[in-house]
Design a protein around this motif. Structure first.
Motif, PDB file in Angstrom:
ATOM      1  N   LEU A 194       1.039  -1.045   0.129  1.00 32.08           N
ATOM      2  CA  LEU A 194       0.426   0.250   0.378  1.00 32.08           C
ATOM      3  C   LEU A 194       0.736   1.361  -0.033  1.00 32.08           C
ATOM      4  N   PHE A 195       2.180   1.425   0.275  1.00 29.59           N
ATOM      5  CA  PHE A 195       2.555   2.252   0.651  1.00 29.59           C
ATOM      6  C   PHE A 195       4.003   1.404   0.425  1.00 29.59           C
ATOM      7  N   TYR A 196       5.338   2.390   0.019  1.00 33.64           N
ATOM      8  CA  TYR A 196       6.718   2.125   0.533  1.00 33.64           C
ATOM      9  C   TYR A 196       7.645   2.540   1.738  1.00 33.64           C
ATOM     10  N   LYS A 197       8.490   2.084   1.644  1.00 33.08           N
ATOM     11  CA  LYS A 197       9.666   2.367   3.104  1.00 33.08           C
ATOM     12  C   LYS A 197       9.718   4.284   2.555  1.00 33.08           C
ATOM     13  N   LYS A 198      10.181   4.383   1.696  1.00 36.28           N
ATOM     14  CA  LYS A 198      10.380   5.349   0.969  1.00 36.28           C
ATOM     15  C   LYS A 198       9.626   6.350   1.748  1.00 36.28           C
TER      16      LYS A 198
END
Length: 511
Positions: free
Chosen positions: A223-227
């Motif tokens: 759903l999201f990226y760590k960046k």
């Protein structure tokens, strides 16, 4: 009676002047908001999408139009200030819908020379007069609620139906929970909607609950990226859009008549990266012989990229071709795919004895006919011929070939790793240059990294022999490949390489 007919005709003509197509004109769903509604140009650059990019797939667009006017970086204040709201407002007609979501950027400074986009907290009528350091203009700044209310009221004045949402949650966690904004922008958005008597969707809370069901580890990369803790991937954008749709279906809002009963949601097509090569690339099922191809996924955004490892242990460029392994890969290639190819370790084997895997040296057109043990005859070509075949046939499919020299063996001479720069490494580069394909001198790149580490440290990567690495060595090699691809001109893979691991390794030559 005559006067009545005349008046009716006049009324009809007036209606036709306002709406020349009459009732055949479709209503439009307009979206206004920030980058979480529409990221960039709405083309998924960097793998980031807004929910407004996907909500149209839930709607029957034969009956209703969809326009996403959101702009990244805007607050409720600057969306109006920049004239973006006026564009939407002036286009509205009776029966249209306006989905409104702001808040992510309203918490910024009210006045600075960088963005000057903050609003006064709350929903009151207080104001602050400023000389805007960014625009140079005198400005009266209002509360967040004031700006949302302005859009709601002006949409209603045009006969449109405004729908207000709390901003999506950020991907931040505290003790297994996603913090809400139910004491700030989520609260204030709901209060304005209630005061104005319009539909409110608590997207912040609903999406946060779904994230918590998945758990932190599953949210990352899906759903999201760590960046990035604010902007969603395609999967996150679709989740937000689906929540909005599901919530609207539970209201009495007329927009729900336009939702499809069984929508087919199409996510952006993934890029396929095919790997062909020998055991130093392949998944060998052996912890003491791990090919770098099994570790390459760590350095790519696998929500947008498929790593398809077709490498096979023990193969040379010749046997990969002769056994039909290349044909199998070729048959599944599509336009826009990539083929990363690395051969050389086994091409120096016997040409006319089992395992019949040696290829002729060099890049020329010479051939030799070999009679195999089963009395079949095989025309054997040069290493360069097989590599050029892989390159040209990759291009036939509209895919992109990238040639690697093979990884070095753990062989050292006078403190230096033995190179293949006069044999297969050179021939791989020569063929890549001849056919204008991308080339990475992996042999030299990894050798440089090994030399920096020292023979003693490198030895741990080779537990079985001097050719095959363990998982740690394979991961190191894959990271070097990712770094080289990131720097390579003409190969549009940079945005898909998302590893945060910064390898302090020489990257070698890539052309």
């Amino acid at each position: 009676m005559k006067n009545t007919i005349v008046l009716s005709l006049v009324a009809l003509l007036c209606v036709q002047c306002e709406n020349p197509k009459g009732s055949d004109v479709k209503p439009t769903v307009y979206m206004v908001g920030d980058s979480t509604v529409k990221n960039g140009r709405g083309d998924g650059a960097g793998g980031l999408w807004g929910w407004g990019d996907f909500i149209g797939q839930y709607l029957d667009t034969t009956r209703i139009a969809v326009e996403n006017h959101a702009l990244g970086g805007t607050s409720s204040r600057t969306f109006i200030q920049k004239g973006l709201w006026n564009t939407v407002r002036d286009s509205l007609k009776a029966g249209d819908y306006v989905l409104i979501q702001f808040g992510h950027n309203d918490n910024g400074p009210i006045n600075d020379d960088f963005r000057a986009r903050g609003t006064i907290k709350g929903i009151g009528d207080e104001t602050e007069e400023i000389d805007n350091m960014l625009t140079g203009e005198h400005e009266i700044v209002h509360s967040y609620g004031w700006y949302i209310r302005k859009m709601v009221k002006e949409a209603k004045d045009k006969g449109a139906v405004p729908i207000v949402m709390s901003p999506i949650p950020r991907n931040r966690w505290a003790e297994g929970k996603v913090p809400r904004n139910d004491n700030s922008y989520g609260l204030w958005a709901g209060q304005v909607a209630e005061q104005e008597g319009v539909t409110f969707i608590d997207l912040n809370d609903e999406m946060a609950m779904q994230m918590e069901k998945l758990g932190k580890n599953r949210v990352y990369g899906n759903l999201f990226y760590k960046k990035d803790h604010t902007h969603t991937s395609a999967g996150g954008a679709v989740l937000a859009a689906s929540i909005i749709v599901d919530e609207l279906k539970e209201t009495d809002n007329a927009i729900k008549q336009y939702f499809l009963e069984n929508p087919e949601i199409v996510l952006p097509k993934k890029i396929n990266i095919y790997l062909i090569g020998d055991s130093t690339v392949a998944d060998n099922g052996d912890p003491q012989a791990v090919g770098w191809g099994t570790e390459l996924y760590k350095y790519f955004d696998t929500t947008r990229v498929n790593i398809i490892n077709r490498a096979r242990g023990g193969r040379s460029s010749r046997t990969f071709y002769h056994e039909g392994l290349w044909q199998s890969a070729y048959d599944t290639l599509s336009r826009g795919d990539y083929v990363l190819m690395q051969f050389g370790h086994n091409d120096g084997g016997y040409i006319d004895k089992p395992k019949y895997r040696g290829s002729l040296k060099g890049t020329g057109d010479s051939t030799v006919v070999v009679t195999r043990k089963d009395n079949t005859k095989e025309v054997v070509h040069t290493y360069g011929w097989y590599m050029s075949t892989f390159i040209s046939e990759t291009r036939e499919k509209g895919a992109v070939p990238v040639v690697f020299s093979h990884i070095p063996r753990n062989k050292w001479i006078d403190g230096k790793v033995e190179r293949a720069d006069k044999t297969y490494g050179k021939w791989a580069e020569d063929i890549a240059r001849k056919y204008n394909a991308g080339f990475i001198d992996l042999n030299d790149s990894i050798a440089l990294a090994y030399e920096k580490m020292g023979a003693g440290a490198v030895k741990k990567f080779f537990p079985r022999d001097h050719t095959h690495t363990n998982k740690e060595g394979a991961s190191l090699n894959a990271g070097i490949i990712a770094r080289c691809l990131r720097k390579m001109e003409g190969i549009d893979l940079k945005e898909y390489i998302v590893s945060e691991k910064k390898l302090d390794r020489p990257s070698g030559n890539s052309r």
